[in-house]
Design a protein around this motif. Structure first.
Motif, PDB file in Angstrom:
ATOM      1  N   THR A 398      55.223  47.434 -51.053  1.00  0.00           N
ATOM      2  CA  THR A 398      55.018  47.475 -49.604  1.00  0.00           C
ATOM      3  C   THR A 398      54.379  48.802 -49.222  1.00  0.00           C
ATOM      4  OG1 THR A 398      56.932  46.065 -49.143  1.00  0.00           O
ATOM      5  CG2 THR A 398      56.141  47.423 -47.344  1.00  0.00           C
ATOM      6  N   LYS A 399      53.367  48.725 -48.400  1.00  0.00           N
ATOM      7  CA  LYS A 399      52.762  49.916 -47.796  1.00  0.00           C
ATOM      8  C   LYS A 399      52.472  49.574 -46.339  1.00  0.00           C
ATOM      9  CE  LYS A 399      48.423  50.904 -48.232  1.00  0.00           C
ATOM     10  NZ  LYS A 399      47.070  51.273 -48.714  1.00  0.00           N
ATOM     11  N   PHE A 400      53.237  50.154 -45.443  1.00  0.00           N
ATOM     12  CA  PHE A 400      53.132  49.833 -44.017  1.00  0.00           C
ATOM     13  C   PHE A 400      52.895  51.139 -43.258  1.00  0.00           C
ATOM     14  CE2 PHE A 400      55.547  48.233 -40.043  1.00  0.00           C
ATOM     15  CZ  PHE A 400      54.358  47.835 -39.462  1.00  0.00           C
ATOM     16  N   THR A 401      51.729  51.259 -42.647  1.00  0.00           N
ATOM     17  CA  THR A 401      51.339  52.521 -42.016  1.00  0.00           C
ATOM     18  C   THR A 401      51.231  52.352 -40.510  1.00  0.00           C
ATOM     19  OG1 THR A 401      50.050  53.024 -44.003  1.00  0.00           O
ATOM     20  CG2 THR A 401      49.672  54.405 -42.090  1.00  0.00           C
ATOM     21  N   VAL A 402      51.925  53.228 -39.766  1.00  0.00           N
ATOM     22  CA  VAL A 402      51.862  53.216 -38.307  1.00  0.00           C
ATOM     23  C   VAL A 402      51.741  54.650 -37.802  1.00  0.00           C
ATOM     24  CG1 VAL A 402      53.100  51.057 -37.918  1.00  0.00           C
ATOM     25  CG2 VAL A 402      54.385  53.175 -38.177  1.00  0.00           C
ATOM     26  N   GLN A 403      51.142  54.783 -36.654  1.00  0.00           N
ATOM     27  CA  GLN A 403      50.920  56.105 -36.058  1.00  0.00           C
ATOM     28  C   GLN A 403      51.651  56.218 -34.734  1.00  0.00           C
ATOM     29  OE1 GLN A 403      46.938  57.891 -36.300  1.00  0.00           O
ATOM     30  NE2 GLN A 403      46.968  58.082 -34.055  1.00  0.00           N
ATOM     31  N   GLY A 404      52.280  57.374 -34.516  1.00  0.00           N
ATOM     32  CA  GLY A 404      52.957  57.643 -33.251  1.00  0.00           C
ATOM     33  C   GLY A 404      52.084  58.479 -32.343  1.00  0.00           C
ATOM     34  N   ASN A 405      51.967  58.071 -31.086  1.00  0.00           N
ATOM     35  CA  ASN A 405      51.093  58.746 -30.122  1.00  0.00           C
ATOM     36  C   ASN A 405      51.821  58.959 -28.800  1.00  0.00           C
ATOM     37  OD1 ASN A 405      48.410  58.034 -31.746  1.00  0.00           O
ATOM     38  ND2 ASN A 405      49.507  56.114 -31.462  1.00  0.00           N
ATOM     39  N   LEU A 406      51.332  59.926 -28.036  1.00  0.00           N
ATOM     40  CA  LEU A 406      51.758  60.079 -26.645  1.00  0.00           C
ATOM     41  C   LEU A 406      50.717  59.415 -25.756  1.00  0.00           C
ATOM     42  CD1 LEU A 406      53.063  63.760 -26.298  1.00  0.00           C
ATOM     43  CD2 LEU A 406      54.377  61.649 -26.033  1.00  0.00           C
ATOM     44  N   ILE A 407      51.175  58.607 -24.820  1.00  0.00           N
ATOM     45  CA  ILE A 407      50.261  57.931 -23.897  1.00  0.00           C
ATOM     46  C   ILE A 407      50.320  58.660 -22.562  1.00  0.00           C
ATOM     47  CG2 ILE A 407      49.720  55.772 -22.727  1.00  0.00           C
ATOM     48  CD1 ILE A 407      51.069  54.299 -25.029  1.00  0.00           C
ATOM     49  N   MET A 408      49.268  59.383 -22.253  1.00  0.00           N
ATOM     50  CA  MET A 408      49.255  60.212 -21.053  1.00  0.00           C
ATOM     51  C   MET A 408      48.653  59.462 -19.874  1.00  0.00           C
ATOM     52  SD  MET A 408      50.687  62.873 -22.186  1.00  0.00           S
ATOM     53  CE  MET A 408      50.478  63.907 -20.732  1.00  0.00           C
ATOM     54  N   GLY A 409      49.291  59.604 -18.716  1.00  0.00           N
ATOM     55  CA  GLY A 409      48.743  59.063 -17.478  1.00  0.00           C
ATOM     56  C   GLY A 409      47.848  60.095 -16.811  1.00  0.00           C
ATOM     57  N   VAL A 419      44.083  68.526 -18.834  1.00  0.00           N
ATOM     58  CA  VAL A 419      43.066  68.176 -19.845  1.00  0.00           C
ATOM     59  C   VAL A 419      43.493  66.967 -20.676  1.00  0.00           C
ATOM     60  CG1 VAL A 419      42.064  70.484 -20.015  1.00  0.00           C
ATOM     61  CG2 VAL A 419      44.037  69.891 -21.425  1.00  0.00           C
ATOM     62  N   PHE A 420      44.783  66.639 -20.611  1.00  0.00           N
ATOM     63  CA  PHE A 420      45.284  65.486 -21.361  1.00  0.00           C
ATOM     64  C   PHE A 420      45.309  64.207 -20.522  1.00  0.00           C
ATOM     65  CE2 PHE A 420      47.268  69.036 -23.693  1.00  0.00           C
ATOM     66  CZ  PHE A 420      46.963  68.695 -24.999  1.00  0.00           C
ATOM     67  N   SER A 421      44.809  64.252 -19.305  1.00  0.00           N
ATOM     68  CA  SER A 421      44.876  63.095 -18.418  1.00  0.00           C
ATOM     69  C   SER A 421      44.243  61.853 -19.044  1.00  0.00           C
ATOM     70  CB  SER A 421      44.169  63.403 -17.097  1.00  0.00           C
ATOM     71  OG  SER A 421      44.968  64.233 -16.292  1.00  0.00           O
ATOM     72  N   ASN A 422      44.969  60.746 -18.946  1.00  0.00           N
ATOM     73  CA  ASN A 422      44.489  59.436 -19.407  1.00  0.00           C
ATOM     74  C   ASN A 422      44.023  59.461 -20.867  1.00  0.00           C
ATOM     75  OD1 ASN A 422      44.827  58.286 -16.736  1.00  0.00           O
ATOM     76  ND2 ASN A 422      43.001  59.448 -16.164  1.00  0.00           N
ATOM     77  N   MET A 423      44.768  60.163 -21.675  1.00  0.00           N
ATOM     78  CA  MET A 423      44.408  60.337 -23.083  1.00  0.00           C
ATOM     79  C   MET A 423      45.547  59.841 -23.963  1.00  0.00           C
ATOM     80  SD  MET A 423      43.252  63.940 -24.837  1.00  0.00           S
ATOM     81  CE  MET A 423      42.671  64.044 -26.528  1.00  0.00           C
ATOM     82  N   VAL A 424      45.214  59.248 -25.111  1.00  0.00           N
ATOM     83  CA  VAL A 424      46.213  58.908 -26.121  1.00  0.00           C
ATOM     84  C   VAL A 424      46.177  60.017 -27.167  1.00  0.00           C
ATOM     85  CG1 VAL A 424      46.962  57.245 -27.850  1.00  0.00           C
ATOM     86  CG2 VAL A 424      45.957  56.443 -25.709  1.00  0.00           C
ATOM     87  N   VAL A 425      47.264  60.771 -27.249  1.00  0.00           N
ATOM     88  CA  VAL A 425      47.314  61.958 -28.107  1.00  0.00           C
ATOM     89  C   VAL A 425      48.029  61.627 -29.413  1.00  0.00           C
ATOM     90  CG1 VAL A 425      48.010  64.375 -28.260  1.00  0.00           C
ATOM     91  CG2 VAL A 425      47.444  63.375 -26.023  1.00  0.00           C
ATOM     92  N   PRO A 426      47.335  61.694 -30.552  1.00  0.00           N
ATOM     93  CA  PRO A 426      47.981  61.391 -31.837  1.00  0.00           C
ATOM     94  C   PRO A 426      48.930  62.519 -32.242  1.00  0.00           C
ATOM     95  CG  PRO A 426      45.744  62.156 -32.213  1.00  0.00           C
ATOM     96  CD  PRO A 426      45.915  62.063 -30.716  1.00  0.00           C
ATOM     97  N   LEU A 427      50.113  62.146 -32.707  1.00  0.00           N
ATOM     98  CA  LEU A 427      51.108  63.131 -33.136  1.00  0.00           C
ATOM     99  C   LEU A 427      51.282  63.132 -34.650  1.00  0.00           C
ATOM    100  CD1 LEU A 427      53.826  62.407 -30.421  1.00  0.00           C
ATOM    101  CD2 LEU A 427      52.109  64.228 -30.409  1.00  0.00           C
ATOM    102  N   LEU A 428      51.503  61.964 -35.205  1.00  0.00           N
ATOM    103  CA  LEU A 428      51.748  61.847 -36.645  1.00  0.00           C
ATOM    104  C   LEU A 428      51.589  60.397 -37.060  1.00  0.00           C
ATOM    105  CD1 LEU A 428      54.804  60.410 -36.884  1.00  0.00           C
ATOM    106  CD2 LEU A 428      55.511  62.678 -36.194  1.00  0.00           C
TER     107      LEU A 428
END
Length: 503
Positions: A398-409, A419-428
């Motif tokens: 099994t290899k299952f890869t997912v990414q966690g992001n912050l969803i900015m309004g 500067v982060f407005s309406n941006m999806v910011v990748p964390l890990l």
């Protein structure tokens, strides 16, 4: 003449039981050979060994304490132009991945109850996540990165949809605390979180009920996602299929039990990934559920692959549109505007404006990377793959890869984070990898798929050959003891009668 008839009777009785024994045993061997052509005894034995019943291999795995489960290979996105991005000198946020940092999940199932008659198994998983240094680039406590202040940005995104006075108090709080949206932190702090963060306390004061956390960390969340009761199917045909989780046959946080109930939020064809049913076909619907991911993911058949120890594995991948907006995934979006390629994670991740996607936004809308530099999606590195033995339903790899992001309004109300407005910011991103197949399982597969067929074909040949030989011997005895013996004494009697007439 009387002596010859007596001889025939004696000769027939002498071979009668031999003929019977040869015939019966020969026919029995023929039946066994025919059954061996239809039924694979090694396969039947293997199914018996991996069934869900007390004493079986699978039951021992489920009941084993501190059982080593999946590896988590974690890669974090380090920001390389933080000051330039915040000041507006550079429009794109530059990131580079740092990792892997490997952890492993150890699991102990409690409250185990197997009901063979009803065909169900109940258990409550307890999860412990441990760092594995030999497969990591360094100790996560010693590695410092430039990362988004997740709590600060999450609180800002939540405040953006509230009244002006909430935004006003948020601005005062971050100014007073002198927080910056990009800060230096350790990998350990990102993964396990900071307990009772000052902004958390402010956010919980002015936004009561918005957030459900005192500690904000991905591994902290996964480790504390246990204490929930699973009820799964224990029959061979639907082995390990989820019947209910925490008393529900679906996910209430995604609308199960409401007018929004659908296959999207119901445990139909869902499995934890520990094992799958026997005799899987390429048309068998399979879905994966992991509590910390807050959703069900459909697996898609993608061909076969030969394994070194015997099986011809079925290869599955998650669908390319798994994180896109479709009628089959609509239950996972709770945002004012759904984002193609990112699934809303907020209902299961502290209420924070977070989202799941493929790693490096693989298969996602290209717009997600327009304000980012350093995202390099690659199917080989960032894709997901599941190898399942179709006969026994055992996951081989099994290899299952997912990414966690912050969803900015729209956070333009705050000059520090606008500067982060309406941006999806990748964390890990997290690569969930199944450990190497245990040797006893490899031996079982080798017997079933490599040695088993040779033994089976050899036994069929031997059984058929022996059967024909015994039946031929019985026929020969019958012929010699009855047909031939009757024929020749009759001729002798006729000659004797003629001789008597001559005299």
């Amino acid at each position: 003449m009387k002596q010859s008839k007596k001889k025939i009777r004696q000769l027939s009785r002498k071979n009668f039981w031999k003929i019977i024994v040869y015939s019966v045993v020969g026919l029995l061997f023929m039946v066994l050979a025919s059954l061996s052509c239809i039924w694979d005894s090694a396969h039947i034995l293997a199914i018996h060994m991996v069934r869900l019943s007390k004493g079986s291999i699978m039951y021992n795995i489920v009941t084993q304490k501190d059982y080593p489960c999946a590896y988590y290979d974690i890669y974090l996105f380090n920001i390389t132009n933080g000051d330039a991005f915040l000041s507006g000198r550079e429009k794109k946020l530059k990131v580079e991945e740092v990792g892997p940092f490997r952890y492993q999940e150890f699991r102990t199932n409690t409250n185990i109850d197997l009901d063979v008659e009803k065909g169900i198994l109940k258990y409550t998983p307890k999860i412990d996540i441990r760092f594995i240094p030999e497969f990591s680039i360094a100790d996560p406590r010693d590695v410092e990165l430039q990362m988004p202040d997740m709590v600060m940005l999450a609180a800002a995104s939540r405040a953006s949809v509230h009244a002006v006075f909430v935004q006003y108090f948020y601005n005062i709080a971050v100014k007073t605390l002198k927080r910056r949206p990009i800060h230096t932190t350790t990998v350990d702090n990102v993964l396990w979180g900071t307990h009772n963060d000052a902004i958390m306390q402010v956010a919980n004061t002015f936004l009561p009920g918005e957030f459900d956390f005192n500690t904000f960390g991905i591994l902290h969340k996964i480790q504390n996602s246990g204490d929930k009761n699973f009820v799964i199917n224990a029959t061979d045909e639907e082995k390990f299929k989820i019947i209910s989780f925490n008393g529900e046959k679906g996910l209430p946080v995604l609308g199960y039990g409401t007018h929004k109930q659908s296959r999207c939020n119901t445990f139909k064809d869902a499995y934890e990934g520990i094992s799958y049913p026997i005799d899987v076909t390429k048309d068998t619907p399979l879905r994966l559920y992991h509590n910390s991911l807050c959703r069900l993911v459909d697996l898609e058949y993608n061909g076969t692959r030969s394994m070194d120890y015997g099986p011809e594995a079925f290869v599955y991948k998650i669908r390319r549109d798994a994180f896109s907006n479709t009628t089959e995934t609509e239950c996972v979006c709770h945002l004012p505007k759904c984002i193609n390629g990112v699934t809303d994670l907020a209902p299961c991740f502290y209420g924070a404006p977070s989202g799941l996607s493929n790693a490096h936004f693989l298969y996602s809308d290209m717009k997600l990377s327009e304000r980012l530099e350093g995202m390099n999606p690659d199917e080989e590195k960032h894709g997901s793959e599941f190898l399942i033995d179709p006969k026994l339903g055992v996951p081989l790899a099994t290899k299952f890869t997912v990414q966690g992001n912050l969803i900015m309004g729209d956070v333009s109300f705050n000059s520090d984070v606008k500067v982060f407005s309406n941006m999806v910011v990748p964390l890990l991103y997290l690569k969930i990898v199944q450990p190497e197949m245990p040797e006893y399982f490899k031996s079982l597969f080798w017997v079933v798929y490599v040695l088993g067929p040779y033994i089976r074909y050899a036994s069929i040949i031997i059984l058929y050959s022996t059967s024909f030989l015994l039946l031929f011997s019985a026929f020969k005895l019958y012929y010699n003891s009855v047909v031939t013996t009757i024929q020749f004494p009759a001729q002798e009697l006729l000659i004797a009668e003629n001789n008597e007439k001559c005299h």
